[in-house]
Scaffold this motif. Structure first.
Motif, PDB file in Angstrom:
ATOM      1  N   MET A 132       0.857  -1.177  -0.060  1.00 17.86           N
ATOM      2  CA  MET A 132       0.120  -0.199  -0.031  1.00 17.86           C
ATOM      3  C   MET A 132       0.882   1.194  -0.011  1.00 17.86           C
ATOM      4  N   GLY A 133       2.193   1.187   0.847  1.00 16.76           N
ATOM      5  CA  GLY A 133       2.912   2.309   0.613  1.00 16.76           C
ATOM      6  C   GLY A 133       3.636   2.616  -0.417  1.00 16.76           C
ATOM      7  N   LEU A 134       4.033   1.454  -1.162  1.00 19.06           N
ATOM      8  CA  LEU A 134       4.673   1.644  -2.439  1.00 19.06           C
ATOM      9  C   LEU A 134       3.586   2.094  -3.542  1.00 19.06           C
ATOM     10  N   MET A 135       2.340   1.685  -3.476  1.00 14.80           N
ATOM     11  CA  MET A 135       1.364   2.107  -4.343  1.00 14.80           C
ATOM     12  C   MET A 135       1.119   3.496  -4.253  1.00 14.80           C
ATOM     13  N   TYR A 136       1.107   4.064  -3.092  1.00  8.17           N
ATOM     14  CA  TYR A 136       0.832   5.439  -2.952  1.00  8.17           C
ATOM     15  C   TYR A 136       2.211   6.204  -3.205  1.00  8.17           C
ATOM     16  N   ARG A 137       3.278   5.733  -3.318  1.00 12.04           N
ATOM     17  CA  ARG A 137       4.513   6.599  -3.648  1.00 12.04           C
ATOM     18  C   ARG A 137       4.458   6.693  -5.034  1.00 12.04           C
ATOM     19  N   LEU A 138       3.619   5.864  -5.785  1.00  9.99           N
ATOM     20  CA  LEU A 138       3.397   5.925  -7.280  1.00  9.99           C
ATOM     21  C   LEU A 138       2.236   6.933  -7.458  1.00  9.99           C
ATOM     22  N   VAL A 139       1.377   6.558  -6.826  1.00  9.94           N
ATOM     23  CA  VAL A 139       0.065   7.291  -7.072  1.00  9.94           C
ATOM     24  C   VAL A 139       0.302   8.839  -6.637  1.00  9.94           C
ATOM     25  N   LEU A 140       0.820   9.271  -5.737  1.00 12.63           N
ATOM     26  CA  LEU A 140       1.281  10.738  -5.331  1.00 12.63           C
ATOM     27  C   LEU A 140       2.327  11.161  -5.916  1.00 12.63           C
ATOM     28  N   HIS A 141       3.001  10.428  -6.735  1.00 14.64           N
ATOM     29  CA  HIS A 141       4.044  11.123  -7.467  1.00 14.64           C
ATOM     30  C   HIS A 141       3.975  12.113  -8.527  1.00 14.64           C
ATOM     31  N   GLU A 142       4.691  13.429  -8.284  1.00 13.69           N
ATOM     32  CA  GLU A 142       4.014  14.524  -9.197  1.00 13.69           C
ATOM     33  C   GLU A 142       4.059  14.219 -10.805  1.00 13.69           C
TER      34      GLU A 142
END
Lengths: 443, 288
Positions: free
Chosen positions: B118-128
């Motif tokens: 989940m953390g990895l997914m949001y690192r991707l989802v929230l990357h500018e």
């Protein structure tokens, strides 16, 4: 692969980096390698070549072990401390030698090693004057920049005038754009500001640079060449800690200035290698300092369609005292609890020959070879020529950077300096905390 | 007869006791020894007793208290948010779930994702530049907030944790809500109770034990958070997202301060035990 997909793959790869076993089922020399990157591919090729040799007996053939890259060093620390004999040879890095040396044995390299690598590179695998490993890969930093943007800036008088205005306003001096190979850190800062939309609304890129500022030890390695180029070091020759210095202040303030001016993405305080590469590959960044490992992707038009054809690499900018790039080696060393020490020593000795180094280089590894040795692979791996040249000319290891607590010192600096960059504490406090912590760690 | 029972009890309980002694007792004893020892990776097998210095080092470390404060805020806020949203979903969507189970299966999906992923997914989802959320915010509004910047990382982590674990709270409330006898609702309706009055005076009081259990479970989970926070922001700029678990992990592995890390975990164990014991006594007193 598109940049987004590659970014996702990089993130996932860092967690699911590896399969577990490879090589001959009845192999006896077990090697714990660095999983999931070119180092793994290269080590597999070298191991295959070694196992195929007629004079390597069945009980001395090499078996490779790979686990997850995430938390690798912590797990290795626990395994070594527990006296694990699950592997005979294990990965080693310059910054972790001091921590692992008590659980390892010094090794003997081949007679060719000296000429093959040179003293500076061999020293990345030494602790207390003893050789603990074969330096298989070298990491350092390049300045990646957009040739098309810099060329356009250099050939446009109006742009030059705007550049001078911006540098005057933000850096206090009206500057002229320069060829990146002649950049000082001030030139880099001026260029980064010029190519930032928040500073220059006509900029073709959203940001002039991308700084990786996450609270992570590897990001301090990227940053610290700024301080080094102003003459900074962790300690002087007498062992006195010298972090609270003008050089460190200059380097830290440079990052702070660029971050506060919006010259780097505002999430930069959560950025590391993959995030910075994704930002640059999106075509919205003009220049960045990054590990040499990114070169293969960022200079390849298929992998980075927005920037691949227009990206060039040079050494990081110069300061008044030096032009500097942090270097550290990855290598393989001997576990004190190894079951097959003789077989392991024989493999290490072979791995330090020119034959092995060239196999390793051709398979994608990044050994820093001497000018004579690298000429054999220069056509296939031109980046290795640059790697060797920069390592020899600009490479440095901070005084204490291979000590037993080097990793902890990097961690400490990462915490305190990111605290300063994020505005949670002032520079004096950050430097004082680092000096105090380092004094404890270097006792 | 009593002797036979005692023998049976002894025979049946012995394997369990042996298991607990080996799996919990041994590490606990080792931890207690390490916590009062001068210990390093080199001396794991020969710790030198050094007194209470490790405890003093932990208790005088501002980082320890900062990590406690982070964990406490994180645990409380996420537990409250997850329970409020979970309760709301269970009650207001109850008619939808009455004859269909597939919407519940959809709501449960976040629970299937490992927190680290989940953390990895949001690192991707929230990357500018790689993430869909900033992409559309830039496209529609010409700007996007720094989701993981120093001022917003805490709240982003709260949202990520809440999105993942609200389904767990929802599931508890859904089962508690379904267990309320239909006759009670019908009787209240006949007596003229409005929907809100029915919820406030009948359904919520009947669901209170579940609410208390859900709050406690989610608080414990939030307080000990590690994986998704560590993957998403690490310990944060200046240590701003260091939870207590991350503090202990970093002290142990990153700083090699084994004694200090173990002392912190012993303190955490003692406080947790005291709180749980107190809550248990309180619950027993209320039952009487």
């Amino acid at each position: 692969m598109k940049p987004v997909a590659r970014f996702a793959a990089a993130l996932l790869g860092s967690v699911f980096a590896a399969g577990l076993y490879a090589g001959a089922a009845n192999a006896e020399v077990t090697v714990l390698g660095w999983p999931g990157g070119p180092e793994e591919t290269a080590l597999r090729a070298a191991a295959d070549a070694y196992n195929a040799k007629d004079d390597v007996s069945e009980e001395n053939k090499v078996e490779l072990l790979f686990f997850n890259r995430d938390g690798f060093w912590d797990k290795l620390q626990a395994d070594l401390a527990a006296g694990s004999d699950a592997f005979d040879l294990n990965l080693l890095a310059t910054y972790s030698i001091g921590r692992y040396a008590p659980f390892m044995e010094p090794v003997e390299l081949s007679d060719e090693a000296q000429a093959l690598y040179g003293d500076a590179v061999l020293s990345t695998m030494q602790f207390d004057g003893k050789q603990y490993g074969v330096p298989t890969d070298l990491s350092l930093h390049f300045m990646y920049y957009r040739k098309d943007l810099i060329d356009a800036l250099m050939s446009d008088d109006d742009a030059k005038a705007r550049y001078a205005d911006i540098s005057k306003e933000h850096l206090g001096t009206a500057m002229e754009p320069k060829n990146p190979d002649d950049w000082t850190w001030d030139d880099y800062a001026a260029t980064a500001l010029y190519f930032t939309k928040a500073v220059n609304p006509d900029s073709p890129t959203r940001y002039g640079t991308v700084l990786q500022m996450k609270n992570l030890l590897f990001n301090i390695m990227v940053w610290q060449s700024t301080a080094r180029s102003y003459g900074g070091d962790w300690m002087d020759a007498d062992g006195k800690i010298t972090v609270d210095s003008e050089a460190f202040r200059k380097g830290l303030e440079l990052y702070k200035k660029l971050y506060d001016a919006g010259a780097t993405p505002r999430d930069s305080l959560s950025y590391e290698f993959a995030e910075a590469n994704a930002a640059y590959a999106a075509g919205q960044v003009a220049a960045m300092v990054q590990w040499n490992a990114a070169a293969a992707d960022l200079t390849n038009a298929e992998k980075s369609p927005a920037v691949g054809e227009v990206t060039a690499t040079i050494a990081p900018p110069a300061g008044p005292e030096a032009r500097a790039t942090h270097i550290h080696g990855l290598g393989l060393g001997l576990n004190k609890s190894a079951e097959n020490k003789e077989g392991a020593k024989a493999f290490l000795k072979w791995l330090s020959t020119e034959e092995a180094a060239l196999i390793y280089a051709r398979a994608g590894g990044a050994p820093a070879l001497s000018a004579d040795a690298v000429s054999a692979v220069a056509e296939e791996r031109p980046d290795l020529v640059q790697l060797g040249e920069y390592a020899g000319a600009y490479g440095y290891v901070m005084n204490g950077g291979a000590s037993a607590n080097a990793l902890a010192i990097y961690e400490l600096q990462a915490k305190e300096f990111t605290g300063y960059w994020s505005g949670q504490q002032d520079l004096d406090t950050a430097l004082a905390n680092v000096e105090k912590g380092m004094a404890d760690l270097l006792k | 007869m009593e002797t036979t029972h005692r023998l049976e009890w002894t025979l049946l309980a012995t394997p369990l006791m042996a298991f607990l002694l080996v799996c919990l007792g041994f590490p606990a004893i080792v931890n207690l020894i390490y916590s009062v020892s001068d210990i390093s990776f080199e001396t794991l097998r020969s710790p030198e007793i050094s007194g209470l210095g490790n405890f003093a080092a932990v208790l005088t470390d501002s980082g320890f208290w900062r990590a406690n404060w982070f964990s406490l805020r994180f645990g409380l806020l996420t537990a409250i948010l997850e329970c409020l949203i979970g309760l709301g979903l269970a009650v207001f969507l109850a008619p939808l779930f009455k004859d269909r189970s597939w919407p519940i299966a959809i709501l449960m999906l976040p629970l299937m994702v490992a927190p680290a992923l989940m953390g990895l997914m949001y690192r991707l989802v929230l990357h500018e530049f790689a993430g869909p959320v900033p992409h559309y915010l830039w496209a529609w509004f010409g700007n996007s907030p720094a989701f993981l910047g120093p001022n917003s990382a805490f709240w982003t982590l709260i949202v990520v944790e809440t999105l993942q674990w609200t389904p767990f709270a929802f599931l508890l409330f859904h089962m508690a809500y379904q267990a309320i006898p239909e006759e009670l609702r019908e009787a209240a309706s006949i007596d003229g109770a409005t929907g809100f009055a029915r919820f406030w005076r009948i359904e919520l009081p009947l669901m209170l034990p579940t609410l208390a259990a859900a709050l406690l479970i989610r608080f414990i989970d939030g307080f000990r958070v590690f994986d998704n926070v560590y993957v998403l922001t690490g310990s944060g700029a200046g240590g701003s997202t260091t939870s207590l678990s991350i503090y202990i992990y970093e002290a142990f592995f990153k700083q090699a301060a084994i004694g200090k890390a173990v002392a912190a975990s012993v303190i955490l164990f003692a406080v947790s035990f005291a709180v749980l014991y107190g809550l248990n006594r309180l619950a027993r007193r209320r039952r009487r």
